[in-house]
Design a protein around this motif. Structure first.
Motif, PDB file in Angstrom:
ATOM      1  N   PRO A 261      38.067  40.421  43.882  1.00 22.60           N
ATOM      2  CA  PRO A 261      38.455  38.965  44.316  1.00 22.60           C
ATOM      3  C   PRO A 261      38.819  38.351  43.144  1.00 22.60           C
ATOM      4  N   ARG A 262      37.891  38.174  42.293  1.00 23.37           N
ATOM      5  CA  ARG A 262      38.118  37.513  41.139  1.00 23.37           C
ATOM      6  C   ARG A 262      39.409  37.707  40.131  1.00 23.37           C
ATOM      7  N   PHE A 263      39.720  39.260  40.108  1.00 27.33           N
ATOM      8  CA  PHE A 263      41.015  39.712  39.477  1.00 27.33           C
ATOM      9  C   PHE A 263      42.246  38.914  40.070  1.00 27.33           C
TER      10      PHE A 263
ATOM     11  N   CYS B  26      43.256  42.518  44.957  1.00 29.53           N
ATOM     12  CA  CYS B  26      41.795  43.445  44.834  1.00 29.53           C
ATOM     13  C   CYS B  26      42.483  44.851  45.264  1.00 29.53           C
TER      14      CYS B  26
ATOM     15  N   GLN C 114      42.271  36.250  42.190  1.00 32.14           N
ATOM     16  CA  GLN C 114      42.310  35.053  42.020  1.00 32.14           C
ATOM     17  C   GLN C 114      42.987  34.506  40.809  1.00 32.14           C
ATOM     18  N   ALA C 115      42.876  35.408  39.605  1.00 31.82           N
ATOM     19  CA  ALA C 115      43.418  35.169  38.376  1.00 31.82           C
ATOM     20  C   ALA C 115      44.930  35.794  38.374  1.00 31.82           C
TER      21      ALA C 115
ATOM     22  N   CYS D  77      43.991  41.957  50.737  1.00 33.28           N
ATOM     23  CA  CYS D  77      43.833  41.506  49.479  1.00 33.28           C
ATOM     24  C   CYS D  77      44.871  42.261  48.471  1.00 33.28           C
TER      25      CYS D  77
ATOM     26  N   TYR E  16      43.459  45.885  41.479  1.00 30.74           N
ATOM     27  CA  TYR E  16      42.316  45.840  40.763  1.00 30.74           C
ATOM     28  C   TYR E  16      41.468  47.305  41.154  1.00 30.74           C
TER      29      TYR E  16
ATOM     30  N   ASP F 274      31.410  43.704  45.312  1.00 30.85           N
ATOM     31  CA  ASP F 274      31.783  43.666  44.039  1.00 30.85           C
ATOM     32  C   ASP F 274      32.530  42.423  43.698  1.00 30.85           C
ATOM     33  N   PRO F 275      32.120  41.156  43.021  1.00 27.72           N
ATOM     34  CA  PRO F 275      32.953  40.159  42.817  1.00 27.72           C
ATOM     35  C   PRO F 275      34.149  40.236  42.129  1.00 27.72           C
ATOM     36  N   ALA F 276      34.294  41.562  41.384  1.00 32.40           N
ATOM     37  CA  ALA F 276      35.340  41.679  40.450  1.00 32.40           C
ATOM     38  C   ALA F 276      36.623  41.562  41.033  1.00 32.40           C
TER      39      ALA F 276
END
Length: 70
Positions: A7-9, A56, A11-12, A53, A59, A3-5
């Motif tokens: 790592p995207r979180f 991660c 990175q934000a 991470c 999240y 799920d890309p969510a």
């Protein structure tokens, strides 16, 4: 596929910590700047050395607390 969510979180979150640290240093709130720069450093260190991470995991913990499947 992962799920890309998460790592995207993560990175934000990193730039948010950096911006808050910069604002703290720029406005003279040195302790605020040091704390948030430290948070960013610890998260980067854990990722680089242990491939852990932190963003991660934050999240996924938030998703569990909200009762949503991760």
């Amino acid at each position: 596929m992962e799920d890309p969510a998460p790592p995207r979180f993560a990175q934000a979150v990193g730039p948010v910590f950096a911006v808050v640290a910069t604002i703290g240093f720029a406005t003279g709130a040195i302790l605020l700047g040091q704390v948030f720069a430290g948070f960013a450093f610890v998260a980067a260190f854990l990722n680089a050395v242990f491939a852990f991470c932190l963003g991660c995991e934050m999240y996924l913990l938030g998703a569990r607390l909200r009762g949503r499947p991760a």
